[in-house]
Write an enzyme that holds these catalytic residues in place. Structure first.
Site, short mmCIF file in Angstrom:
data_model
loop_
_atom_site.label_atom_id
_atom_site.label_comp_id
_atom_site.label_asym_id
_atom_site.label_seq_id
_atom_site.Cartn_x
_atom_site.Cartn_y
_atom_site.Cartn_z
N ASP A 209 0.72 -4.95 0.43
CA ASP A 209 1.06 -6.38 0.68
C ASP A 209 2.32 -6.73 -0.09
O ASP A 209 2.79 -5.96 -0.93
CB ASP A 209 -0.09 -7.28 0.20
N ASP A 211 2.43 -9.35 -2.17
CA ASP A 211 1.96 -10.31 -3.17
C ASP A 211 2.15 -11.73 -2.62
O ASP A 211 1.70 -12.00 -1.51
CB ASP A 211 2.64 -10.07 -4.52
N1 LIG Z 1 -0.66 -8.21 -4.80
C1 LIG Z 1 -1.44 -7.52 -5.62
N2 LIG Z 1 -1.59 -7.88 -6.90
C2 LIG Z 1 -2.38 -7.16 -7.73
N3 LIG Z 1 -3.07 -6.09 -7.35
C3 LIG Z 1 -2.95 -5.68 -6.08
N4 LIG Z 1 -3.50 -4.64 -5.42
C4 LIG Z 1 -3.08 -4.69 -4.16
N5 LIG Z 1 -2.23 -5.73 -3.97
C5 LIG Z 1 -2.14 -6.38 -5.16
#
Ligand SMILES: Nc1ncnc2[nH]cnc12
Ligand SMILES: CSC[C@H]1O[C@H](OP(=O)(O)O)[C@H](O)[C@@H]1O
Length: 292
Positions: A209, A211
Site C-alpha cells: 500500500d 500508507d
Molecule cells: N502502511 C503501513 N504501515 C505500517 N505497517 C504496514 N504494513 C503494511 N502496510 C503498512
C-alpha cells in the site's frame, strides 16, 4: 560452518510454506518464553529452511506482542545460519509501488513498547547497527525474487513504528521528510536482536500500500493490505525456491561483514561482574562469544 540453514520469518499473510521436502515441525523452548509458533523445518532442493510465522498461525499476535527475543533465540537454537524476514510494508515513495519488493538496507526504529536486547544488568553488550542487514543475504534474496518475476528495489530505509494503528497523515508526511522509503511495525527490534545473536539478517519487504500520504490513493487498510498480500506471498514462496537454487551446492562461508563473530567487539562487562543467571539465558545467542 559450511551448510546454509535459512531461517525465514513470515509476516502478515505468510503463515506457512508448502513445498518443503522432509517437512517436520518442532516446538522450541527458550529462556525468553515461547516463540510465536512451532518451527517448520524442511528442504527445498538440498537447502535447509526453518520457517516461523511471526504473528503465529491465525495471526494471533500484534506487532507489540510478537516475542521477538524468543523467536530469534529459537531460530539460533534450531541451527539457522542466516535469517530472512519476509514482511508486508507500506510505501512512502511514489516509485515503490504495491506488488514490488524492497531489499531494506537501513532502519529507523520508532518502536517503544518492546524488549530490544538479550543483554541487560549483569551482562552489557553494544553491537554495531551501522549496517543492520547482511548485504550478502540481501543480494541473494533480491536476486531470487527477481528470478521469481518480481520488481525488486535494492535499497530502502524502513521506518519501524509501534502500531498497531496505522500512521496519521502528519506522521506519514514526516517519515517521507526523513527520507524513509517503507514503513512497517515489526522489523525492529527483530534486526537488532538478530545482530546480537550473531545471525546475518535481511529484510525482503513486500509493498502492499501507499500508507496515507498519497492523495491519489485511499489510506491503507487491512482489507487492501490483504488483497495485495495474496499476490505477494505467492511471489515470496517462489522467491524461496529460487533462493534454494542459488544456494544449492554453494558451501556457506562466513558473512563478509563478520556478523557471526560481532560479539567479540561488543561485550563490555568484566568477567567478575557478570550475572550467572543472565549468562545462562544467553547460552544460545551468545554462548560462542562468552566461552571464547
Ligand atoms: N502502511 C503501513 N504501515 C505500517 N505497517 C504496514 N504494513 C503494511 N502496510 C503498512
Ligand atoms: C496487516 S497490515 C500491518 C502489519 O503487517 C506488517 O506485518 P509483518 O511485518 O509481520 O509482515 C506490519 O509490520 C504490521 O504488523
Amino acid at each position: 560452518m559450511s551448510e546454509w540453514v535459512i531461517g525465514v520469518i513470515g509476516g502478515s499473510g505468510l503463515y506457512d510454506v508448502e513445498g518443503f521436502e522432509g517437512r517436520d515441525t518442532m516446538r522450541v523452548e527458550t529462556p525468553w518464553g515461547d516463540p510465536s509458533d512451532e518451527l517448520t523445518t524442511g528442504r527445498i532442493g538440498d537447502v535447509r529452511f526453518v520457517f516461523l510465522p511471526r504473528h503465529g498461525r491465525g495471526h494471533r499476535l500484534t506487532p507489540s506482542h510478537v516475542p521477538y527475543r524468543a523467536n530469534i533465540d529459537a531460530l539460533k537454537r534450531a541451527g539457522c545460519t542466516d535469517v530472512l524476514s519476509i514482511s508486508a510494508c507500506g510505501s512512502l515513495r511514489e516509485r515503490y509501488a504495491p506488488g514490488e519488493f524492497v531489499m531494506v538496507d537501513q532502519f529507523i526504529d520508532r518502536t517503544f513498547a518492546r524488549e530490544k536486547s538479550f543483554f541487560g544488568p549483569g551482562m552489557v553488550a553494544h553491537v554495531s547497527m551501522a549496517d543492520p542487514v547482511c548485504e550478502r543475504l540481501s543480494q541473494l534474496a533480491g536476486d531470487a525474487a527477481e528470478k521469481a518475476g518480481v520488481t525488486v528495489h535494492r535499497s530502502g530505509t524502513y521506518l519501524a513504528m509501534e502500531g498497531p494503528q496505522f500512521s496519521s497523515r502528519a506522521e506519514s508526511y514526516l517519515y517521507r521528510q526523513w527520507e524513509c522509503d517503507v514503513i512497517g511495525m515489526t522489523n525492529m527490534p527483530e534486526a537488532k536482536l538478530a545482530r546480537e545473536a550473531e545471525l546475518p539478517y535481511a529484510t525482503m519487504a513486500m509493498v502492499t500500500d501507499y500508507d496515507c500520504w498519497r492523495d491519489a490513493t485511499e489510506a491503507v487498510s487491512v482489507a487492501n493490505v490483504l488483497e495485495i498480500m495474496q499476490l505477494n506471498t505467492a511471489a515470496a514462496k517462489k522467491a524461496l525456491t529460487e533462493l534454494a537454487k542459488l544456494l544449492s551446492g554453494v558451501p556457506r562461508t562466513a558473512s563478509p561483514q563478520a556478523i557471526e563473530t560481532c560479539l567479540d567487539y561488543a561485550l563490555i562487562t568484566a568477567p567478575d561482574a557478570r550475572d550467572p543467571n543472565l549468562l545462562a539465558k544467553l547460552d544460545a545467542v551468545a554462548g560462542r562469544a562468552l566461552k571464547a
